[in-house]
Design an enzyme around this catalytic site. Structure first.
Site, PDB file in Angstrom:
ATOM      1  N   SER A 256       1.852  -2.838   3.673  1.00  0.00           N
ATOM      2  CA  SER A 256       0.972  -3.330   4.736  1.00  0.00           C
ATOM      3  C   SER A 256       1.614  -3.101   6.093  1.00  0.00           C
ATOM      4  CB  SER A 256       0.704  -4.820   4.541  1.00  0.00           C
ATOM      5  OG  SER A 256       1.810  -5.565   5.005  1.00  0.00           O
ATOM      6  N   LYS A 257       0.863  -3.465   7.116  1.00  0.00           N
ATOM      7  CA  LYS A 257       1.326  -3.270   8.488  1.00  0.00           C
ATOM      8  C   LYS A 257       2.695  -3.887   8.735  1.00  0.00           C
ATOM      9  CE  LYS A 257      -2.334  -2.012  11.491  1.00  0.00           C
ATOM     10  NZ  LYS A 257      -1.872  -0.641  11.309  1.00  0.00           N
ATOM     11  N   ARG A 258       2.963  -4.975   8.034  1.00  0.00           N
ATOM     12  CA  ARG A 258       4.249  -5.650   8.226  1.00  0.00           C
ATOM     13  C   ARG A 258       5.434  -4.761   7.854  1.00  0.00           C
ATOM     14  NH1 ARG A 258       3.329 -10.000   4.609  1.00  0.00           N
ATOM     15  NH2 ARG A 258       1.223  -9.189   4.688  1.00  0.00           N
ATOM     16  N   ASP A 259       5.152  -3.744   7.045  1.00  0.00           N
ATOM     17  CA  ASP A 259       6.242  -2.866   6.616  1.00  0.00           C
ATOM     18  C   ASP A 259       6.492  -1.745   7.604  1.00  0.00           C
ATOM     19  OD1 ASP A 259       6.552  -4.215   4.081  1.00  0.00           O
ATOM     20  OD2 ASP A 259       4.598  -3.360   3.600  1.00  0.00           O
ATOM     21  N   GLY A 260       5.920  -1.851   8.793  1.00  0.00           N
ATOM     22  CA  GLY A 260       6.106  -0.791   9.784  1.00  0.00           C
ATOM     23  C   GLY A 260       4.854   0.047   9.856  1.00  0.00           C
TER      24      GLY A 260
END
Ligand code: GLU
Length: 503
Positions: A256-260
């Protein structure tokens, strides 16, 4: 891949809900590779039926993302083709026709259950620790009852009658898969207005577009079973299905976006090269069966096969993408890198006066637009040191600024006084006035000689020079850097440093 009944037809069916996710790009790449390898067709269908979540600019983002990767499509909303329209929202007429066919064949019925009733059923199932499954309340309503309720204006969706049995298909990647349809309950295929839900629309469209191979993410496996029974109910032949393992983060969760960065647009914005991204995502879920790591698109076309798509989920490793990109950057002929880097930086608003999106290079002051040749010479020295084009401003800007800001701590030669250092730098400035630093051997000879004269180790002299002319401790080789900067800049920066040391 069989081509007996004509060339195979592959497709991707992205929903325009944002910039292309890396997982979608991978699905696109794999389908594209198989289409190109088999001499088949690659179709782009835009699944824009979730109206509230779709936007026209996101359809454009799909085109941009695929084009940037170099994956061209033979048929699609923008290029047309004989199986159009290629926007799902424009195929309602066909969907309704097929819904009618299902209805006539006795595979669907009208369901009047309200949202509240269905929610209540689900809760009851939960309480009884049973899988949430439609009770079948409307399955056996009499024709007369259906008619009168419809006439009374009641809303009724269309439900598919599921027979309790094993459903199976032979997955191109995962082999034989089976599931017990008895667990599903009757599912909805269309809303009361006759508009199809995803699972039905996709069957109708894939059939109407003569798709022979459906290769998509493993998150669709449970959909595929339902689609298989719909193909059968409609009396249609199933395409070959293949499911690509998911891409997970290091914690084995859905990426997801949290992973970059997870979208193709972001990769582009950050200065990744499409060749590197393709290479990276090709190996994210596929292996060539040997030790090779570098593949151009053409090489992938010949090496790729559905049989070698991994069964296990892929772990997304940003570090590896950066490594690939660094390799691709290094291997580019300097003229080509120069063109790419210039356009990239221009687009970022890096050159003062350009109207790119400066926000993309947060924290970086624009520089005066350098001469092209000077830019290229500077870039040549940094080519080895960057992994992404977005690394460039951080390492290359000192070439283009009027002034650099040396760190005093390293401007003073080790174990020497500021005064002694200033004197040495002044001497180098004078020399640089009279000589051309473009001659690296000459510079090296002079500086080594000077160090000896001063009784300093060469490195002790080189650090303050480096700091004075670049404002940084880590730079390309000193003599080469001086050569690119040229005598004039070298002298004036050295003198500025001398002043700083004297203050
Ligand atoms: N619109 C679906 C998605 O983006 C398509 C899935 C499919 O390939 O059938 O996931």
């Amino acid at each position: 891949m069989s081509t007996e009944a004509g060339a195979p037809r592959f497709r991707i069916a992205p929903s325009p809900t944002g910039s292309i996710h890396v997982g979608t790009a991978r699905t696109a790449l794999y389908n594209w590779l198989l289409a190109r390898k088999s001499g088949g067709t690659f179709v782009l269908r835009v699944e824009d039926t979730a109206r509230d979540r779709n936007r026209p600019e996101w359809e454009q983002a799909i085109y941009n993302g695929l084009s940037w990767l170099g994956l061209d499509w033979d048929e699609g909303p923008d290029v047309g083709g004989q199986y159009g329209p290629y926007r799902q929202s424009e195929r309602l007429k066909q969907h309704r026709r097929h819904l009618q066919r299902l209805f006539e064949r006795g595979h669907v019925y009208r369901c009047f259950c309200s949202r509240e009733q269905l929610a209540e059923e689900r809760k009851a199932a939960q309480r009884a620790k049973l899988p949430p499954r439609y009770s079948g309340r409307c399955r056996n309503l009499s024709e007369a009852e259906v008619k009168s309720r419809l006439e009374a204006g009641e809303q009724a969706s269309y439900r598919f009658k599921v027979a309790a049995r094993e459903v199976e298909f032979d997955d191109l990647v995962l082999g034989g898969l089976r599931e017990d349809a008895g667990l599903w309950g009757d599912f909805i295929v269309a809303r009361s207005d006759g508009s199809p839900v995803y699972n039905f629309a996709v069957v109708a469209d894939d059939h109407d577009m003569a798709i022979t191979h459906v290769l998509r993410g493993a998150d669709h496996i449970s959909n595929t079973f339902k689609q298989v029974v719909m193909y059968e109910a409609l009396g249609w032949e199933c395409p070959r299905f293949g499911h690509i393992p998911l891409t997970l983060n290091a914690k084995r969760q859905k990426l997801s976006k949290r992973d970059g960065s997870v979208s193709i647009q972001e990769y582009r914005d950050q200065g990744y090269l499409p060749e590197a991204v393709n290479n990276f995502i090709a190996l994210l879920g596929w292996n060539p069966g040997d030790e090779r790591e570098f593949f151009s698109l053409e090489e992938l076309v010949s090496a790729f096969s559905a049989e070698r798509i991994n069964r296990a989920n892929a772990i997304f490793d940003q570090e590896r993408l950066d490594w690939f990109n660094g390799n691709y950057v290094r291997d580019l002929p300097i003229a080509e890198l120069s063109r790419l880097a210039w356009d990239y930086l221009e687009g970022c608003g890096y050159f003062a006066g350009s109207n790119g999106a400066a926000a993309r290079l947060e924290g970086i002051e624009p520089v005066e637009r350098p001469a092209r040749e000077y830019f290229e010479a500077s870039l040549a020295l940094e080519q080895e040191r960057i992994r992404r084009l977005s690394d460039l401003p951080g390492v290359i800007s000192f070439f283009f600024r009027d002034k650099v800001e040396p760190d005093l701590k390293f401007l003073v030669a080790r174990r020497q006084t500021p005064q002694a250092t200033a004197a040495a730098l002044a001497q180098v400035a004078d020399w640089s006035d009279r000589n051309d630093v473009a001659d690296q051997a000459l510079t090296e000879g002079y500086l080594r000689g000077l160090a000896e004269e001063l009784g300093w180790k060469a490195g002790i002299l080189f650090m303050p020079i480096r700091m004075a002319i670049t404002g940084s401790r880590a730079t390309p080789p000193l003599f080469a850097t001086m050569a690119v900067l040229g005598s004039e800049r070298v002298s004036s920066r050295l003198r500025a440093a001398v002043k700083l040391l004297e203050e």
